[in-house]
Write a protein that holds these residues in place. Structure first.
Motif, PDB file in Angstrom:
ATOM      1  N   THR A  38       0.839  -1.197   0.000  1.00 40.56           N
ATOM      2  CA  THR A  38       0.000   0.000   0.000  1.00 40.56           C
ATOM      3  C   THR A  38       0.874   1.246   0.000  1.00 40.56           C
ATOM      4  N   HIS A  39       1.892   1.247   0.861  1.00 37.53           N
ATOM      5  CA  HIS A  39       2.776   2.412   0.988  1.00 37.53           C
ATOM      6  C   HIS A  39       3.387   2.800  -0.352  1.00 37.53           C
ATOM      7  N   GLY A  41       2.110   2.741  -3.134  1.00 31.07           N
ATOM      8  CA  GLY A  41       1.122   3.562  -3.829  1.00 31.07           C
ATOM      9  C   GLY A  41       0.692   3.095  -5.198  1.00 31.07           C
ATOM     10  N   VAL A  44      -2.992   1.958  -5.409  1.00 28.42           N
ATOM     11  CA  VAL A  44      -3.850   3.089  -5.032  1.00 28.42           C
ATOM     12  C   VAL A  44      -3.958   4.064  -6.203  1.00 28.42           C
ATOM     13  N   ASN A  64      -3.244   7.661   1.299  1.00 24.98           N
ATOM     14  CA  ASN A  64      -2.391   6.495   1.498  1.00 24.98           C
ATOM     15  C   ASN A  64      -1.928   6.423   2.950  1.00 24.98           C
TER      16      ASN A  64
END
Length: 155
Positions: A38-39, A41, A44, A64
């Motif tokens: 997730t970090h 990105g 996302v 985020n």
């Protein structure tokens, strides 16, 4: 680029309802809570592009909240410090990669606590399964690769 095109094609061929996901609200604040996947990105940003292409009039805000190395327990511990200031309407949660070695019962315990705490805040919660990414990474040691195999993530 292939990944983004796949996500865009998938987003355009399936409605969110068909996939069991509530559509984003026009100005909904959506926090993505997870680990390094997730970090980084990537997904996302890809999801944001795919959504915008299909719904140009909609303006959800994507936030985020991923941190590399995080686990479900650490995500739970970051609710007040990281999520509350973001003021999300919805939280998309993806943990599992770093939880594999903790055992299924421990992971489930913290995912339940995390989801209950998010729900208690009045936020919509969507769960996302982790990817089997490390299964094919030949740069990892045999010990780590074995610990992160698809069957364990699937379990």
């Amino acid at each position: 680029m292939k990944r983004m095109l796949f996500i865009m094609a998938t987003a355009m061929s399936l409605s969110f309802a068909e996939a069991g996901i509530r559509p984003f609200g026009a100005e909904e604040r959506v926090a993505f809570l997870g680990d390094s996947i997730t970090h980084g990105g990537g997904y996302v940003a890809d999801l944001q592009v795919a959504w915008k292409v299909r719904h140009p009039e909609s303006r959800p805000v994507f936030l985020n909240a991923g941190i590399g190395g995080d686990t479900a327990k650490r995500g739970f511990e970051r609710i007040e410090t990281d999520l509350v200031p973001m003021r999300p309407d919805r939280v998309v949660v993806m943990f599992g990669m770093n939880d594999v070695n903790t055992g299924r019962a421990y992971f489930e315990e913290w995912m339940v606590k995390l989801c209950d705490a998010l729900d208690a805040k009045g936020w919509k919660v969507d769960l996302m399964t982790p990817t089997p990414y490390d299964e094919w990474n030949t740069n990892l040691t045999a010990k780590i690769t074995k610990a992160r195999q698809e069957p364990e993530i699937g379990d």
